[in-house]
Design a protein around this motif. Sequence first.
Motif, PDB file in Angstrom:
ATOM      1  N   SER A 135       0.781  -1.393   0.008  1.00 18.57           N
ATOM      2  CA  SER A 135      -0.099  -0.099  -0.096  1.00 18.57           C
ATOM      3  C   SER A 135       0.863   1.312   0.025  1.00 18.57           C
ATOM      4  CB  SER A 135      -0.796   0.113   1.413  1.00 18.57           C
ATOM      5  OG  SER A 135      -0.299  -0.084   2.428  1.00 18.57           O
ATOM      6  N   THR A 138       0.674   3.976  -2.786  1.00 16.28           N
ATOM      7  CA  THR A 138      -0.548   5.078  -2.747  1.00 16.28           C
ATOM      8  C   THR A 138      -0.188   5.560  -1.594  1.00 16.28           C
ATOM      9  OG1 THR A 138      -2.138   3.502  -2.472  1.00 16.28           O
ATOM     10  CG2 THR A 138      -1.699   4.158  -4.439  1.00 16.28           C
ATOM     11  N   CYS A 142       3.599   7.669  -3.171  1.00 17.31           N
ATOM     12  CA  CYS A 142       2.845   7.596  -4.157  1.00 17.31           C
ATOM     13  C   CYS A 142       3.463   8.516  -5.220  1.00 17.31           C
ATOM     14  CB  CYS A 142       1.534   8.311  -3.954  1.00 17.31           C
ATOM     15  SG  CYS A 142       1.555  10.007  -3.293  1.00 17.31           S
ATOM     16  N   HIS A 148      -2.699   2.140  -8.861  1.00 20.86           N
ATOM     17  CA  HIS A 148      -2.775   0.952  -8.346  1.00 20.86           C
ATOM     18  C   HIS A 148      -4.024   0.200  -8.267  1.00 20.86           C
ATOM     19  CE1 HIS A 148      -0.937  -1.647  -4.658  1.00 20.86           C
ATOM     20  NE2 HIS A 148      -1.094  -2.289  -5.746  1.00 20.86           N
ATOM     21  N   ASP A 152      -4.626  -4.372  -2.334  1.00 23.63           N
ATOM     22  CA  ASP A 152      -3.409  -3.941  -1.419  1.00 23.63           C
ATOM     23  C   ASP A 152      -3.442  -4.630  -0.270  1.00 23.63           C
ATOM     24  OD1 ASP A 152      -4.737  -2.080   0.149  1.00 23.63           O
ATOM     25  OD2 ASP A 152      -4.322  -0.592  -1.334  1.00 23.63           O
ATOM     26  N   ASP A 358      -4.493   9.776  -4.661  1.00 26.47           N
ATOM     27  CA  ASP A 358      -3.439   8.976  -4.283  1.00 26.47           C
ATOM     28  C   ASP A 358      -3.001   8.128  -5.511  1.00 26.47           C
ATOM     29  OD1 ASP A 358      -5.356   7.293  -3.748  1.00 26.47           O
ATOM     30  OD2 ASP A 358      -4.660   6.807  -1.789  1.00 26.47           O
ATOM     31  N   ARG A 360      -4.828   5.199  -5.940  1.00 23.96           N
ATOM     32  CA  ARG A 360      -5.701   3.968  -5.700  1.00 23.96           C
ATOM     33  C   ARG A 360      -6.803   3.930  -6.522  1.00 23.96           C
ATOM     34  NH1 ARG A 360      -4.549  -0.832  -4.101  1.00 23.96           N
ATOM     35  NH2 ARG A 360      -6.366  -1.091  -5.739  1.00 23.96           N
ATOM     36  N   HIS A 361      -6.948   2.813  -7.199  1.00 23.95           N
ATOM     37  CA  HIS A 361      -8.314   2.655  -7.653  1.00 23.95           C
ATOM     38  C   HIS A 361      -9.238   1.833  -6.550  1.00 23.95           C
ATOM     39  CE1 HIS A 361     -11.365   0.286 -10.108  1.00 23.95           C
ATOM     40  NE2 HIS A 361     -11.474   1.413 -10.893  1.00 23.95           N
ATOM     41  N   VAL A 362     -10.465   2.313  -6.298  1.00 25.31           N
ATOM     42  CA  VAL A 362     -11.351   1.985  -5.355  1.00 25.31           C
ATOM     43  C   VAL A 362     -12.382   1.026  -6.167  1.00 25.31           C
ATOM     44  CG1 VAL A 362     -10.552   3.474  -3.667  1.00 25.31           C
ATOM     45  CG2 VAL A 362     -12.401   3.867  -5.031  1.00 25.31           C
ATOM     46  N   PHE A 395     -10.874   0.238   1.146  1.00 20.70           N
ATOM     47  CA  PHE A 395      -9.545   0.458   1.014  1.00 20.70           C
ATOM     48  C   PHE A 395      -9.399   1.502   2.192  1.00 20.70           C
ATOM     49  CE2 PHE A 395     -10.295  -1.187  -3.043  1.00 20.70           C
ATOM     50  CZ  PHE A 395      -8.973  -2.076  -3.421  1.00 20.70           C
ATOM     51  N   CYS A 403      -0.015  10.182   1.470  1.00 19.18           N
ATOM     52  CA  CYS A 403       0.551  10.722   0.034  1.00 19.18           C
ATOM     53  C   CYS A 403       0.537  11.941  -0.068  1.00 19.18           C
ATOM     54  CB  CYS A 403      -0.741   9.992  -0.826  1.00 19.18           C
ATOM     55  SG  CYS A 403      -0.268  10.467  -2.586  1.00 19.18           S
TER      56      CYS A 403
END
Length: 409
Positions: A135, A138, A142, A148, A152, A358, A360-362, A395, A403
Motif C-alpha cells: 500500500s 499510494t 505515491c 494501483h 493492497d 493518491d 488508488r483504484h477503489v 481500501f 500521500c
Amino acid sequence: MPKLTRTTRLATRFLAGVALLFAASTARAEIATVKLGVLTDLSGFAADSTGEGSVVAARLAVEDFRKERPAIKVEVIQSDHQNKPDIGSATARRWIAEGQVDAILDVPFSSVALAVQEVVRDSKAAFIASGPGTSDLTGPKCSANTVHWTYDTWALAHGTALALVRAGKTRWFFLTADYAFGHALEADAASVVKQEGGQVVGNVRHPTAAADFSSFLLQAQGSRAQVIALANAVGDTVNSVKQAAEFGITGGGQDLAALLMQLSDVHAIGLKDAQGLYLTEGFYWDANPGTRAFADRFAAQMKGRRPTANQAGVYAGALAYLRATAAADSTDGRTVVARMKAGPTNDPLFGEGQVRQDGRHVHPMYLFQVKTPAESKEPFDYYKLVQTIPAAEAFRPLSEGRCPLVKAP
C-alpha cells in the motif's frame, strides 16, 4: 499599413487552414500508437497468478479498446523481471529510454514494483500496477504517474479480519512470512482485530520458501486461536495450507484465513485441503455474466485456466488507461493518469470504480470461503461469497495514507 490584395488574403487563409490541419494531424499522431509493456513474473512462483496470463489479459483489453477506437494502434511487449528489483528497474529504464513503452503494466512483487515506480516517477510513462500488494505505492511513496489496481495489503487484511471478528471469531494467531510484505499484512490485520475488541494470542515468523511448517503450525494449533491467519504468499501459503490439512487443524475447529491468496493458489492446493479457507479478493471469474464471458475468452488462450484477480486487474487497468489516452489525446504519463482520476471507471470485471488522488483504484472487495469438493460443479469453481465489502470501506481512507499528492480538505 498597405492594403492586402484579394490574392494575399486567400493565401493567408489557405496557410492558416494548413496550419490548423497540421496541428490537428500532429495531435492525432501523438496517440496514433500506444505502447504497453507487461513487466511480470514469467518463470517464478507467481507465474501462475500473473505471468503469461497477464500478457493475455492485456491483449484482451487491447481487443476491446480497438472496438471503441479502431484508429488507434496498440502494441504490447512483455518481459520477465525474475522477481528481482534490479532487473525490473533496469528493464523499465531501458523501455522508457528507447521509447518502447508509454505504460508499464502488472509488476508483481512489492519490492520490484517500488523500484519500477521510482524509474517511472520522473518520466513520460505511466505505471498501472495490478500485481504488487504494498500500500506504499499510494501511501508515502505515491507518484503522479502511478495507478494501483486490484488490491493492497490494507484491503486484504482489513477485509478478512473485520468480517471474521464481527462474526465472533475474536481469538487470532498469525503465521507470518519474515519480510516486509508479511509484516505489513500481519500489522494491518492485527490492528483491526484489536480495534474490534478481539485478541491476538500469538504469532510466529517463518523464512520465505520454507519447506516444513510443522513447528509453526503446532504453535498455532496449541494457541487455541479461533483463526489462524496466514500472512504470507504464493508458495509459502500453498505449503502452509497443505500441511495444516495434514495436521487436521480445520477439522479441530480452528479456521484458516489466508491474507493473500488467489485462484491459482487454491488450484495448486486442491479443494480437499483448501476447503473452508477464508480469503479476500477483488475479482472472481464466476461472479456474474460479464466476468464469466471474459473468463471464457481468457480460458480459450490459456488451456482452460480461469483468470486470477491480478490478471483481471491487468485487463481492467489497461482498458482504463487506453480510454484515458484517447480522452486526453496524449500518452504523457501524468496527463493520462490525471485523466483517469478525473472521472469514474467502468469495466465488466470490476464494475464501477474511481481512481483517487493518491492513485488508488477503489472498487468493492469480497470475502470468500473456499468450497468443499462436493459444492464445486466445474473446474475452477472454488469460491462462495460470504460478504461484499463496499468500495467506500474496502481500501484505506485517503486521509490516512500520507500521500503527498493528496490535498488537505
